[in-house]
Every structure is written in C-alpha cells, then in structure tokens.
Design a protein around this motif. Structure first.
Motif, PDB file in Angstrom:
ATOM      1  N   LEU A  15       0.842  -1.207   0.000  1.00  0.00           N
ATOM      2  CA  LEU A  15       0.000   0.000   0.000  1.00  0.00           C
ATOM      3  C   LEU A  15       0.872   1.250   0.000  1.00  0.00           C
ATOM      4  CD1 LEU A  15      -2.920  -0.900   2.429  1.00  0.00           C
ATOM      5  CD2 LEU A  15      -3.092  -0.411  -0.022  1.00  0.00           C
ATOM      6  N   LEU A  16       1.923   1.234   0.788  1.00  0.00           N
ATOM      7  CA  LEU A  16       2.847   2.363   0.807  1.00  0.00           C
ATOM      8  C   LEU A  16       3.561   2.504  -0.537  1.00  0.00           C
ATOM      9  CD1 LEU A  16       4.292   4.634   2.371  1.00  0.00           C
ATOM     10  CD2 LEU A  16       5.981   2.911   3.056  1.00  0.00           C
ATOM     11  N   ALA A  17       4.085   1.397  -1.043  1.00  0.00           N
ATOM     12  CA  ALA A  17       4.817   1.439  -2.317  1.00  0.00           C
ATOM     13  C   ALA A  17       3.925   1.900  -3.462  1.00  0.00           C
ATOM     14  CB  ALA A  17       5.407   0.065  -2.622  1.00  0.00           C
ATOM     15  N   SER A  18       2.702   1.381  -3.508  1.00  0.00           N
ATOM     16  CA  SER A  18       1.806   1.758  -4.605  1.00  0.00           C
ATOM     17  C   SER A  18       1.361   3.205  -4.490  1.00  0.00           C
ATOM     18  CB  SER A  18       0.594   0.827  -4.663  1.00  0.00           C
ATOM     19  OG  SER A  18      -0.257   1.015  -3.546  1.00  0.00           O
ATOM     20  N   SER A  19       1.146   3.676  -3.272  1.00  0.00           N
ATOM     21  CA  SER A  19       0.704   5.062  -3.115  1.00  0.00           C
ATOM     22  C   SER A  19       1.770   6.040  -3.594  1.00  0.00           C
ATOM     23  CB  SER A  19       0.326   5.342  -1.662  1.00  0.00           C
ATOM     24  OG  SER A  19       1.468   5.380  -0.822  1.00  0.00           O
ATOM     25  N   ILE A  20       3.025   5.701  -3.401  1.00  0.00           N
ATOM     26  CA  ILE A  20       4.104   6.561  -3.885  1.00  0.00           C
ATOM     27  C   ILE A  20       4.162   6.521  -5.412  1.00  0.00           C
ATOM     28  CG2 ILE A  20       6.614   6.883  -3.923  1.00  0.00           C
ATOM     29  CD1 ILE A  20       6.582   5.875  -0.975  1.00  0.00           C
ATOM     30  N   LYS A  21       4.016   5.328  -5.996  1.00  0.00           N
ATOM     31  CA  LYS A  21       4.052   5.215  -7.452  1.00  0.00           C
ATOM     32  C   LYS A  21       2.849   5.883  -8.113  1.00  0.00           C
ATOM     33  CE  LYS A  21       6.688   0.907  -7.653  1.00  0.00           C
ATOM     34  NZ  LYS A  21       6.872   0.649  -6.216  1.00  0.00           N
ATOM     35  N   LEU A  22       1.699   5.807  -7.473  1.00  0.00           N
ATOM     36  CA  LEU A  22       0.474   6.350  -8.074  1.00  0.00           C
ATOM     37  C   LEU A  22       0.323   7.846  -7.826  1.00  0.00           C
ATOM     38  CD1 LEU A  22      -2.025   3.483  -7.172  1.00  0.00           C
ATOM     39  CD2 LEU A  22      -0.933   3.927  -9.385  1.00  0.00           C
ATOM     40  N   ALA A  23       0.575   8.284  -6.621  1.00  0.00           N
ATOM     41  CA  ALA A  23       0.319   9.685  -6.266  1.00  0.00           C
ATOM     42  C   ALA A  23       1.585  10.527  -6.153  1.00  0.00           C
ATOM     43  CB  ALA A  23      -0.457   9.755  -4.949  1.00  0.00           C
ATOM     44  N   GLY A  24       2.727   9.887  -5.990  1.00  0.00           N
ATOM     45  CA  GLY A  24       3.981  10.619  -5.874  1.00  0.00           C
ATOM     46  C   GLY A  24       4.060  11.511  -4.650  1.00  0.00           C
ATOM     47  N   TRP A  25       3.355  11.141  -3.597  1.00  0.00           N
ATOM     48  CA  TRP A  25       3.250  12.006  -2.418  1.00  0.00           C
ATOM     49  C   TRP A  25       4.556  12.122  -1.645  1.00  0.00           C
ATOM     50  CZ3 TRP A  25       3.947  10.039   2.484  1.00  0.00           C
ATOM     51  CH2 TRP A  25       3.895   8.641   2.606  1.00  0.00           C
ATOM     52  N   GLN A  26       5.406  11.155  -1.732  1.00  0.00           N
ATOM     53  CA  GLN A  26       6.708  11.217  -1.067  1.00  0.00           C
ATOM     54  C   GLN A  26       7.741  11.535  -2.152  1.00  0.00           C
ATOM     55  OE1 GLN A  26       8.730  11.917   1.414  1.00  0.00           O
ATOM     56  NE2 GLN A  26       7.620  10.525   2.756  1.00  0.00           N
ATOM     57  N   ARG A  27       7.968  12.814  -2.401  1.00  0.00           N
ATOM     58  CA  ARG A  27       8.689  13.299  -3.580  1.00  0.00           C
ATOM     59  C   ARG A  27      10.065  12.659  -3.753  1.00  0.00           C
ATOM     60  NH1 ARG A  27       7.311  14.374  -8.176  1.00  0.00           N
ATOM     61  NH2 ARG A  27       5.708  15.806  -7.575  1.00  0.00           N
ATOM     62  N   LYS A  28      10.873  12.602  -2.713  1.00  0.00           N
ATOM     63  CA  LYS A  28      12.234  12.069  -2.841  1.00  0.00           C
ATOM     64  C   LYS A  28      12.214  10.591  -3.240  1.00  0.00           C
ATOM     65  CE  LYS A  28      16.566  11.599  -0.280  1.00  0.00           C
ATOM     66  NZ  LYS A  28      17.540  12.185  -1.137  1.00  0.00           N
ATOM     67  N   ILE A  29      11.374   9.800  -2.594  1.00  0.00           N
ATOM     68  CA  ILE A  29      11.282   8.375  -2.936  1.00  0.00           C
ATOM     69  C   ILE A  29      10.710   8.207  -4.333  1.00  0.00           C
ATOM     70  CG2 ILE A  29      10.210   6.171  -2.314  1.00  0.00           C
ATOM     71  CD1 ILE A  29      10.296   7.126   0.616  1.00  0.00           C
ATOM     72  N   GLU A  31      10.926  10.258  -6.919  1.00  0.00           N
ATOM     73  CA  GLU A  31      11.934  10.612  -7.916  1.00  0.00           C
ATOM     74  C   GLU A  31      13.020   9.532  -8.019  1.00  0.00           C
ATOM     75  OE1 GLU A  31      13.164  14.513  -6.702  1.00  0.00           O
ATOM     76  OE2 GLU A  31      11.352  15.452  -7.538  1.00  0.00           O
ATOM     77  N   THR A  32      13.390   8.947  -6.885  1.00  0.00           N
ATOM     78  CA  THR A  32      14.371   7.863  -6.887  1.00  0.00           C
ATOM     79  C   THR A  32      13.826   6.653  -7.634  1.00  0.00           C
ATOM     80  OG1 THR A  32      15.268   8.622  -4.778  1.00  0.00           O
ATOM     81  CG2 THR A  32      15.777   6.355  -5.423  1.00  0.00           C
ATOM     82  N   GLN A  33      12.567   6.287  -7.356  1.00  0.00           N
ATOM     83  CA  GLN A  33      11.965   5.142  -8.034  1.00  0.00           C
ATOM     84  C   GLN A  33      11.793   5.405  -9.527  1.00  0.00           C
ATOM     85  OE1 GLN A  33       8.352   3.901  -6.066  1.00  0.00           O
ATOM     86  NE2 GLN A  33       9.494   2.883  -4.443  1.00  0.00           N
ATOM     87  N   LEU A  34      11.371   6.601  -9.884  1.00  0.00           N
ATOM     88  CA  LEU A  34      11.207   6.933 -11.298  1.00  0.00           C
ATOM     89  C   LEU A  34      12.542   6.868 -12.026  1.00  0.00           C
ATOM     90  CD1 LEU A  34       9.374   7.753 -13.608  1.00  0.00           C
ATOM     91  CD2 LEU A  34       9.651  10.150 -12.893  1.00  0.00           C
ATOM     92  N   ALA A  35      13.602   7.346 -11.392  1.00  0.00           N
ATOM     93  CA  ALA A  35      14.939   7.260 -11.992  1.00  0.00           C
ATOM     94  C   ALA A  35      15.350   5.792 -12.187  1.00  0.00           C
ATOM     95  CB  ALA A  35      15.957   7.993 -11.130  1.00  0.00           C
ATOM     96  N   MET A  36      15.008   4.938 -11.219  1.00  0.00           N
ATOM     97  CA  MET A  36      15.311   3.510 -11.360  1.00  0.00           C
ATOM     98  C   MET A  36      14.527   2.918 -12.523  1.00  0.00           C
ATOM     99  SD  MET A  36      15.718   2.197  -7.382  1.00  0.00           S
ATOM    100  CE  MET A  36      14.849   0.731  -7.726  1.00  0.00           C
ATOM    101  N   PHE A  37      13.236   3.206 -12.604  1.00  0.00           N
ATOM    102  CA  PHE A  37      12.417   2.695 -13.707  1.00  0.00           C
ATOM    103  C   PHE A  37      12.999   3.145 -15.046  1.00  0.00           C
ATOM    104  CE2 PHE A  37       9.376   1.268 -10.697  1.00  0.00           C
ATOM    105  CZ  PHE A  37       8.451   0.467 -11.358  1.00  0.00           C
ATOM    106  N   GLU A  38      13.389   4.412 -15.132  1.00  0.00           N
ATOM    107  CA  GLU A  38      13.945   4.929 -16.377  1.00  0.00           C
ATOM    108  C   GLU A  38      15.280   4.268 -16.707  1.00  0.00           C
ATOM    109  OE1 GLU A  38      13.776   9.133 -15.577  1.00  0.00           O
ATOM    110  OE2 GLU A  38      11.720   9.271 -16.399  1.00  0.00           O
ATOM    111  N   SER A  39      16.081   3.941 -15.693  1.00  0.00           N
ATOM    112  CA  SER A  39      17.349   3.245 -15.946  1.00  0.00           C
ATOM    113  C   SER A  39      17.107   1.820 -16.448  1.00  0.00           C
ATOM    114  CB  SER A  39      18.224   3.240 -14.693  1.00  0.00           C
ATOM    115  OG  SER A  39      17.751   2.316 -13.728  1.00  0.00           O
ATOM    116  N   TYR A  40      15.922   1.269 -16.162  1.00  0.00           N
ATOM    117  CA  TYR A  40      15.550  -0.053 -16.650  1.00  0.00           C
ATOM    118  C   TYR A  40      14.913   0.010 -18.035  1.00  0.00           C
ATOM    119  CZ  TYR A  40      15.757  -1.121 -11.601  1.00  0.00           C
ATOM    120  OH  TYR A  40      16.135  -1.246 -10.294  1.00  0.00           O
ATOM    121  N   GLY A  41      14.793   1.218 -18.582  1.00  0.00           N
ATOM    122  CA  GLY A  41      14.166   1.385 -19.887  1.00  0.00           C
ATOM    123  C   GLY A  41      12.657   1.493 -19.812  1.00  0.00           C
ATOM    124  N   LEU A  42      12.123   1.760 -18.613  1.00  0.00           N
ATOM    125  CA  LEU A  42      10.678   1.885 -18.418  1.00  0.00           C
ATOM    126  C   LEU A  42      10.327   3.352 -18.178  1.00  0.00           C
ATOM    127  CD1 LEU A  42      10.281  -1.179 -16.062  1.00  0.00           C
ATOM    128  CD2 LEU A  42       9.749  -1.089 -18.501  1.00  0.00           C
TER     129      LEU A  42
END
Length: 122
Positions: A15-29, A31-42
């Motif tokens: 629930l915590l992980a999905s809420s960050i991915k869906l709403a981006g409410w925890q900005r630092k986490i 942005e870190t996750q989005l950078a990881m996804f982009e490094s994976y080509g996603l």
C-alpha cells in the motif's frame, strides 16, 4: 495467526509502495523510483501500472476465502519477481533483497490459498 501477520506486512508494504508510485506524495522516494524505472528502460506509465498492480494485490490479498486472495498474492509475487529481475540485471543483487523478501512472503500466501484458486479452474 501467522498468515494474518504476513498478509498485514505485505499489504502495508505494498500500500505504501503503490501510493508513492500512483500519487507521488513522497517526492524524494518517487523521484528515486522513477529514476530507477527509467534506468531499466521503463517510463512513468509503466511505473503507474506497477503501482496499480501493487494496489490490487495489497487490497485483494485479504480475501483468502475466495479466489481473490490468492490472485492478489500472485500479483504481488509477480511484481516482486519483476523487481528482482530488474535489480539483478541493472543493479546489484543487494538492491533486490526487499523484493526477494516480498516474493518469498507472497509465494507463501499464494501457496496457502492455492486450493481456493485451483477450485475455480476445476
């Protein structure tokens, strides 16, 4: 009792992980996750889809008496295996340790509820 604790831990984590991915409410986490996804080509859309799958699994895993519970556990297992794969290919295996733990816990919940889901197909 133990199954309920495992389900509660998985549900809270995803629930915590999905809420960050869906709403981006925890900005630092986020942005870190989005950078990881982009490094994976996603892209952001793939991250959003993963967040939806995690949300689905975190909610439905509680319904162990029906086929929805094991299906939710399978969804969490699939996202965990995907995360392990990405970490092993693009990062170090150490980065995949949380995904390895959630995969093992999700697999145990799926195993426990397998009779519920197998009865749907027989």
């Amino acid at each position: 009792m133990t199954l309920t604790i495992v389900i509660a831990l998985l549900s809270a984590f995803f629930l915590l992980a999905s809420s960050i991915k869906l709403a981006g409410w925890q900005r630092k986490i986020f942005e870190t996750q989005l950078a990881m996804f982009e490094s994976y080509g996603l892209n952001r859309q793939a991250m959003f889809l993963v967040g939806l799958i995690e949300l689905f699994g975190a909610v439905t895993i509680w319904f162990q008496q029906s086929w929805l519970g094991p299906l939710g556990a399978a969804a969490l297992l699939a996202t965990s295996v995907g995360a392990i794969f990405c970490h092993l290919i693009f990062d170090s295996w150490k980065d995949g340790i949380p995904a390895m733990i959630t995969a093992a816990l999700s697999a145990s919940v799926l195993w426990h509820g397998w009779s519920s889901i197998s009865s749907v197909f027989t």
